[in-house]
Design an enzyme around this catalytic site. Sequence first.
Site, PDB file in Angstrom:
ATOM      1  N   HIS A   1       0.729  -1.220  -0.174  1.00 21.37           N
ATOM      2  CA  HIS A   1      -0.068  -0.146   0.024  1.00 21.37           C
ATOM      3  C   HIS A   1       0.950   1.310  -0.008  1.00 21.37           C
ATOM      4  O   HIS A   1       0.681   2.281  -0.820  1.00 21.37           O
ATOM      5  CB  HIS A   1      -0.926   0.017   1.034  1.00 21.37           C
ATOM      6  CG  HIS A   1      -1.788  -0.981   1.371  1.00 21.37           C
ATOM      7  ND1 HIS A   1      -2.025  -1.932   2.398  1.00 21.37           N
ATOM      8  CD2 HIS A   1      -2.849  -1.306   0.268  1.00 21.37           C
ATOM      9  CE1 HIS A   1      -3.028  -2.938   2.256  1.00 21.37           C
ATOM     10  NE2 HIS A   1      -3.542  -2.497   0.780  1.00 21.37           N
TER      11      HIS A   1
ATOM     12  N   LYS B   1     -16.558  -8.079   4.879  1.00 22.44           N
ATOM     13  CA  LYS B   1     -15.249  -8.651   4.850  1.00 22.44           C
ATOM     14  C   LYS B   1     -14.791  -8.978   6.356  1.00 22.44           C
ATOM     15  O   LYS B   1     -13.819  -9.801   6.569  1.00 22.44           O
ATOM     16  CB  LYS B   1     -13.989  -7.522   4.384  1.00 22.44           C
ATOM     17  CG  LYS B   1     -14.105  -7.577   2.916  1.00 22.44           C
ATOM     18  CD  LYS B   1     -12.898  -6.825   2.406  1.00 22.44           C
ATOM     19  CE  LYS B   1     -12.628  -6.740   0.873  1.00 22.44           C
ATOM     20  NZ  LYS B   1     -11.684  -6.230   0.531  1.00 22.44           N
TER      21      LYS B   1
ATOM     22  N   ARG C   1      -1.503  -6.069  -8.212  1.00 25.94           N
ATOM     23  CA  ARG C   1      -0.435  -6.875  -8.028  1.00 25.94           C
ATOM     24  C   ARG C   1      -0.451  -7.834  -9.239  1.00 25.94           C
ATOM     25  O   ARG C   1       0.800  -8.451  -9.708  1.00 25.94           O
ATOM     26  CB  ARG C   1      -0.610  -7.632  -6.678  1.00 25.94           C
ATOM     27  CG  ARG C   1      -0.464  -6.586  -5.712  1.00 25.94           C
ATOM     28  CD  ARG C   1      -0.790  -7.513  -4.327  1.00 25.94           C
ATOM     29  NE  ARG C   1      -2.016  -8.312  -4.323  1.00 25.94           N
ATOM     30  CZ  ARG C   1      -3.093  -7.958  -3.548  1.00 25.94           C
ATOM     31  NH1 ARG C   1      -3.126  -6.993  -2.866  1.00 25.94           N
ATOM     32  NH2 ARG C   1      -4.315  -8.689  -3.817  1.00 25.94           N
TER      33      ARG C   1
ATOM     34  N   SER D   1      -2.804  -7.929   2.327  1.00 27.66           N
ATOM     35  CA  SER D   1      -3.265  -8.030   3.736  1.00 27.66           C
ATOM     36  C   SER D   1      -3.840  -9.212   4.202  1.00 27.66           C
ATOM     37  O   SER D   1      -3.495  -9.555   5.343  1.00 27.66           O
ATOM     38  CB  SER D   1      -4.290  -6.902   3.938  1.00 27.66           C
ATOM     39  OG  SER D   1      -3.716  -5.384   3.481  1.00 27.66           O
TER      40      SER D   1
END
Length: 164
Positions: free
Chosen positions: A17, A41, A95, A133
């Site tokens: 990030h 989430k 990514r 994460s």
Amino acid sequence: MRIGLYPGTFDPVTHGHGDIIRRACALVDRLVIGVAINRDKGPMFALEERVEMLESYTKAIAQETGCEIVVHPFENLLIQCARDVNASIIIRGLRAVADFEYEYQMVGMNRALDNSIETVFLMAEARHQAIASKLVKEIARLGGDVSKFVTPDVEARLAKKVRT
């Protein structure tokens, strides 16, 4: 003033990030980091903790780059958040190719909702591309070393969370 919005859950903020934040600052005068309140989430960290971690993490980046960085929680549509903060650009980090498929759909929907707001994709540096994460939290839960992926502050917070 060029304003960009970099949205995410940031649960927790990682060096991946940070890489995107640093490079986004080269594109905008003010970077609003939109911290998504996503109850589906089930984040490890409360909203307040994620905001604190981001504010701490971005302080040095703001000083280095001269970019104003604001951390802004949001729970509405991304495009509405962009309007709320007067952003003309939404910044998304990529990514891998798998990220692109989802992001491509999101751009199409966002453009249908408001075609005046552009989306810009930034690829994470190669050394940060594997950092997610979700994986950082799993490594921490299983007792692994996450110091390569997060700041010492975030590492300590993760350790505390997995102990309790």
